[in-house]
Design a protein around this motif. Structure first.
Motif, PDB file in Angstrom:
ATOM      1  N   UNK A 199     -34.120 -17.710 -16.409  1.00  0.00           N
ATOM      2  CA  UNK A 199     -33.947 -16.562 -17.312  1.00  0.00           C
ATOM      3  C   UNK A 199     -32.598 -15.885 -17.072  1.00  0.00           C
ATOM      4  N   UNK A 200     -31.678 -16.622 -16.472  1.00  0.00           N
ATOM      5  CA  UNK A 200     -30.338 -16.067 -16.251  1.00  0.00           C
ATOM      6  C   UNK A 200     -30.282 -15.084 -15.103  1.00  0.00           C
ATOM      7  N   UNK A 201     -31.285 -15.141 -14.237  1.00  0.00           N
ATOM      8  CA  UNK A 201     -31.289 -14.250 -13.076  1.00  0.00           C
ATOM      9  C   UNK A 201     -30.952 -15.003 -11.808  1.00  0.00           C
ATOM     10  N   UNK A 202     -31.197 -14.372 -10.686  1.00  0.00           N
ATOM     11  CA  UNK A 202     -30.778 -14.968  -9.427  1.00  0.00           C
ATOM     12  C   UNK A 202     -31.667 -14.525  -8.272  1.00  0.00           C
ATOM     13  N   UNK A 203     -31.995 -15.516  -7.440  1.00  0.00           N
ATOM     14  CA  UNK A 203     -32.678 -15.247  -6.174  1.00  0.00           C
ATOM     15  C   UNK A 203     -31.692 -15.544  -5.055  1.00  0.00           C
ATOM     16  N   UNK A 204     -31.572 -14.620  -4.104  1.00  0.00           N
ATOM     17  CA  UNK A 204     -30.767 -14.899  -2.914  1.00  0.00           C
ATOM     18  C   UNK A 204     -31.662 -14.711  -1.701  1.00  0.00           C
ATOM     19  N   UNK A 205     -31.765 -15.753  -0.882  1.00  0.00           N
ATOM     20  CA  UNK A 205     -32.500 -15.609   0.374  1.00  0.00           C
ATOM     21  C   UNK A 205     -31.556 -14.998   1.397  1.00  0.00           C
ATOM     22  N   UNK A 206     -31.855 -13.795   1.802  1.00  0.00           N
ATOM     23  CA  UNK A 206     -30.992 -13.060   2.734  1.00  0.00           C
ATOM     24  C   UNK A 206     -31.193 -13.565   4.159  1.00  0.00           C
ATOM     25  N   UNK A 207     -30.324 -13.147   5.049  1.00  0.00           N
ATOM     26  CA  UNK A 207     -30.413 -13.555   6.456  1.00  0.00           C
ATOM     27  C   UNK A 207     -31.452 -12.734   7.207  1.00  0.00           C
ATOM     28  N   UNK A 208     -31.918 -11.662   6.604  1.00  0.00           N
ATOM     29  CA  UNK A 208     -32.924 -10.811   7.251  1.00  0.00           C
ATOM     30  C   UNK A 208     -33.490  -9.872   6.200  1.00  0.00           C
ATOM     31  N   UNK A 209     -34.596  -9.233   6.547  1.00  0.00           N
ATOM     32  CA  UNK A 209     -35.149  -8.222   5.655  1.00  0.00           C
ATOM     33  C   UNK A 209     -34.174  -7.061   5.496  1.00  0.00           C
ATOM     34  N   UNK A 210     -33.441  -6.779   6.573  1.00  0.00           N
ATOM     35  CA  UNK A 210     -32.479  -5.674   6.522  1.00  0.00           C
ATOM     36  C   UNK A 210     -31.406  -5.967   5.482  1.00  0.00           C
ATOM     37  N   UNK A 223     -33.995 -10.310  -3.935  1.00  0.00           N
ATOM     38  CA  UNK A 223     -33.427 -10.590  -2.625  1.00  0.00           C
ATOM     39  C   UNK A 223     -34.566 -10.500  -1.621  1.00  0.00           C
ATOM     40  N   UNK A 224     -34.744 -11.528  -0.818  1.00  0.00           N
ATOM     41  CA  UNK A 224     -35.895 -11.508   0.072  1.00  0.00           C
ATOM     42  C   UNK A 224     -35.708 -12.377   1.293  1.00  0.00           C
ATOM     43  N   UNK A 225     -36.726 -12.356   2.116  1.00  0.00           N
ATOM     44  CA  UNK A 225     -36.740 -13.120   3.353  1.00  0.00           C
ATOM     45  C   UNK A 225     -38.190 -13.542   3.586  1.00  0.00           C
ATOM     46  N   UNK A 226     -38.404 -14.789   3.962  1.00  0.00           N
ATOM     47  CA  UNK A 226     -39.783 -15.277   4.037  1.00  0.00           C
ATOM     48  C   UNK A 226     -40.621 -14.578   5.113  1.00  0.00           C
ATOM     49  N   UNK A 227     -41.829 -14.260   4.764  1.00  0.00           N
ATOM     50  CA  UNK A 227     -42.824 -13.842   5.754  1.00  0.00           C
ATOM     51  C   UNK A 227     -44.204 -14.058   5.132  1.00  0.00           C
ATOM     52  N   UNK A 228     -45.101 -14.595   5.902  1.00  0.00           N
ATOM     53  CA  UNK A 228     -46.479 -14.818   5.467  1.00  0.00           C
ATOM     54  C   UNK A 228     -47.218 -13.479   5.471  1.00  0.00           C
ATOM     55  N   UNK A 229     -48.071 -13.161   4.538  1.00  0.00           N
ATOM     56  CA  UNK A 229     -48.636 -13.992   3.466  1.00  0.00           C
ATOM     57  C   UNK A 229     -48.116 -13.653   2.074  1.00  0.00           C
ATOM     58  N   UNK A 230     -46.820 -13.639   1.900  1.00  0.00           N
ATOM     59  CA  UNK A 230     -46.289 -13.325   0.564  1.00  0.00           C
ATOM     60  C   UNK A 230     -45.217 -14.310   0.133  1.00  0.00           C
ATOM     61  N   UNK A 231     -45.144 -15.462   0.805  1.00  0.00           N
ATOM     62  CA  UNK A 231     -44.035 -16.384   0.544  1.00  0.00           C
ATOM     63  C   UNK A 231     -44.004 -16.963  -0.869  1.00  0.00           C
ATOM     64  N   UNK A 232     -45.153 -16.942  -1.541  1.00  0.00           N
ATOM     65  CA  UNK A 232     -45.152 -17.467  -2.912  1.00  0.00           C
ATOM     66  C   UNK A 232     -44.293 -16.594  -3.833  1.00  0.00           C
ATOM     67  N   UNK A 233     -44.044 -15.341  -3.437  1.00  0.00           N
ATOM     68  CA  UNK A 233     -43.227 -14.478  -4.314  1.00  0.00           C
ATOM     69  C   UNK A 233     -41.768 -14.951  -4.306  1.00  0.00           C
TER      70      UNK A 233
END
Lengths: 353, 248
Positions: free
Chosen positions: A46-57, A25-35
């Motif tokens: 691999x049967x997992x999931x990424x969710x882009x949250x509305x905020x870091x909180x 679970x994450x939220x974009x911020x430079x310089x780590x967006x490739x993660x």
């Protein structure tokens, strides 16, 4: 396994998946967006999931929920984003949930910049959230070590039921290096009988919580946490040392600056200087005892950081006044050069301060 | 002797801490009965809020996670994404959901998270001692609005159900109250319908329950019920704002 060329941030993602991380679970911020980009691409495979949250909180609280439900879960961010996550990190530490949090540091304070820095050392090792808690903080100095520590981080998180922070910086996240995913035994996966997965009618409800309204209960909880941190201090110190026993000057640095310091030391050795290195790999627990190996007549320990002096506090605690402590740092995203460090070391050598 | 009424096994045997006359107890019971009647109690994960219902994790007889203030929908998202077969609900007050946690509830609804939210609106911060909430009515006194809520200073009370009903991912939105036996029955029906939305995998559902705070409003329980009916219902109209169309 063959070596592959990987960017640090992508290597973080690959290592996490290798360690059995299924949720990010994450939220974009430079310089780590490739993660998050890597995880959004690879986790579904691999049967997992990424969710882009509305905020870091929100992201860190999704991590809390997922960790409480028993998953191997990770989030990543960079300095201002990590600040927003501090509330959740405190709750995760308080509720004793395992997860991995990656901080690819950039300059601050505030919005700062997007260039590498090491300005979050205090926040990582002293706790940016409220309360007496500690994270296991691991600081890789190259992409291979980044991979190894991310994988190990998941095991440590589960073993101690504690959040683990991988403290890198924009330089390590952005650089490309060959890495090898070593053959290893499958990760240690303890049973998570405490997780909230539904009682199925055959056990008492599990409660994930960090609230203790009764003062005696909260003190007991804190005593238990401190016992856990003590065990970490005894068992989880990680440090790389180089020729410290007979060094006239010892450099102390971690992560990116330690690499630069190594280049500086090689230059100095050619000129006949005797310079050692203490590179803490675990920033909590800090390798205080390693500094006892330095001889009494050492001219000084030079701490090099990409900040205005944070880890030097721990170095001074380790030295306890026995040997002079010096500091050299650049900030704002400026990376110290080997030449700058060489010059500083020579200054300490020459100046009988 | 035939049993005509008994405590639901959806609640534990712990005595609640709620003030006399507060309707949290009734709402807890309706939620717990619904979980049992729908057959999901044993696979339920409840997310407790910060505020008056902070200790809800001691009262519901299922797995529970305590969340930071306002973050219950994000925590619920994490739980549900890991174990989609679990039934996941949040139980939140108005300070929690309508103030500090508006981003979390709006985006959980927006993502169509398959979770259910019980939103208890009593128009005031109860646990912290009667401060103004985003839901406090114009003119209503609170410890941080001692002259009564002034629109020019703090805006008008926020209508959460109406707002969430505009979001595509929210599939069930209804506002109820528990002031009379008839209203309690309606509330129970709404909660069960809302929970079925999650069980059927359709998306996000929320039931807003207008509740009383005799302690901080400064009324007797009976006066509080009357105040709610006279003042809250006209501003926060009861009824269903959204549910899946028949046959869909």
């Amino acid at each position: 396994m063959a070596k592959v060329l990987m960017k640090g941030n992508e290597a973080v993602g690959a290592a996490a998946i290798e360690a059995g991380c299924k949720f990010f679970f994450g939220y974009p911020i430079t310089p780590q967006n490739e993660i998050p980009e890597y995880m959004s691409r690879e986790l579904p495979k691999v049967g997992g999931m990424f969710v882009q949250a509305e905020s870091e909180i929100a992201a860190i609280n999704m991590v809390y929920g997922a960790a409480g439900a028993g998953a191997r879960v990770m989030t990543s961010s960079s300095s201002p984003g990590i600040s927003l996550k501090q509330e959740g990190i405190s709750y995760i530490a308080g509720a004793e949930l395992p997860c991995v949090i990656v901080n690819m540091m950039r300059g601050g304070p505030g919005l700062g910049g997007i260039q590498p820095s090491q300005t979050d050392y205090f926040q990582a090792t002293r706790g940016g959230g409220n309360g007496d808690y500690r994270l296991l903080v691991l600081a890789p100095a190259d992409v291979q070590e980044l991979v190894d520590l991310v994988i190990e981080g998941f095991d440590l998180a589960d073993e101690y039921r504690n959040p683990v922070m991988i403290l890198g910086d924009g330089m390590i996240g952005q650089m490309m290096e060959p890495v090898e995913f070593k053959e290893r035994e499958k990760s240690f996966l303890p049973s998570k009988a405490w997780a909230t997965t539904g009682t199925n009618g055959n056990r008492k409800p599990n409660i994930i919580n960090s609230l203790y309204l009764n003062a005696e209960d909260l003190e007991k909880h804190n005593t238990n946490l401190q016992a856990k941190y003590k065990k970490m201090r005894e068992k989880e110190v990680r440090v790389e040392s180089y020729k410290i026993e007979d060094a006239d000057i010892v450099i102390s640095a971690y992560g990116t600056t330690a690499r630069i310091a190594k280049t500086a030391i090689a230059k100095l050795e050619k000129e006949g200087y005797k310079v050692g290195l203490i590179r803490p790999i675990s920033l909590f627990p800090y390798p205080y005892e390693e500094f006892n190996k330095i001889k009494d007549d050492c001219k000084g320990v030079l701490t090099v950081e990409m900040n205005t002096g944070q880890m030097i506090d721990d170095v001074k605690l380790a030295l306890n006044g026995r040997i002079p402590a010096y500091f050299y740092g650049r900030t704002g995203g400026m990376v110290p050069t080997p030449e700058e460090i060489v010059e500083k070391v020579k200054e300490i050598y020459g100046g009988e301060k | 002797m035939a049993v005509v009424f008994e405590k639901t096994r959806g609640l534990t045997d712990v005595s609640t801490h709620y003030c006399p006359g507060c309707t949290h107890g009734i709402i807890h019971r309706l939620v717990a009965e619904s979980l049992v009647e729908l057959g999901v109690l044993d696979k339920s994960i409840g997310i407790a809020p910060v505020g008056c219902a902070v200790l809800a994790y001691n009262y519901f007889n299922c797995d529970m996670q305590e969340a930071a203030h306002g973050r219950a929908p994000a925590v619920a998202t994490g739980v549900k994404r890991v174990n989609p077969d679990n039934f996941v609900f949040t139980y939140q007050g108005d300070g929690d959901l309508a103030s500090i946690g508006t981003a979390e509830i709006v985006h959980a609804a927006h993502r169509g998270e398959k979770i259910s939210t019980i939103f208890v609106n009593n128009a005031i911060y109860g646990m912290t001692g009667g401060q103004m909430a985003p839901t406090t009515l114009i003119g209503q006194k609170a410890t941080t609005a001692p002259y009564g809520r002034d629109e020019s200073l703090t805006g008008r009370p926020i209508r959460i159900s109406e707002m969430l009903a505009t979001i595509d991912g929210a599939k069930f939105v209804e506002r109820v109250t528990v002031t009379t036996p008839a209203q309690i029955r309606k509330a129970k029906k709404a909660i069960k319908e809302c929970f079925k939305i999650q069980i059927e995998g359709k998306g996000f559902g929320i039931v807003e329950v207008l509740s009383t705070c005799p302690t901080n409003w400064g009324y007797t329980p009976v006066e509080a019920i009357k105040w709610l009916e006279k003042n809250m219902i006209p501003y926060y109209p009861l009824g269903n704002f959204k549910k899946p169309e028949e046959g869909r």
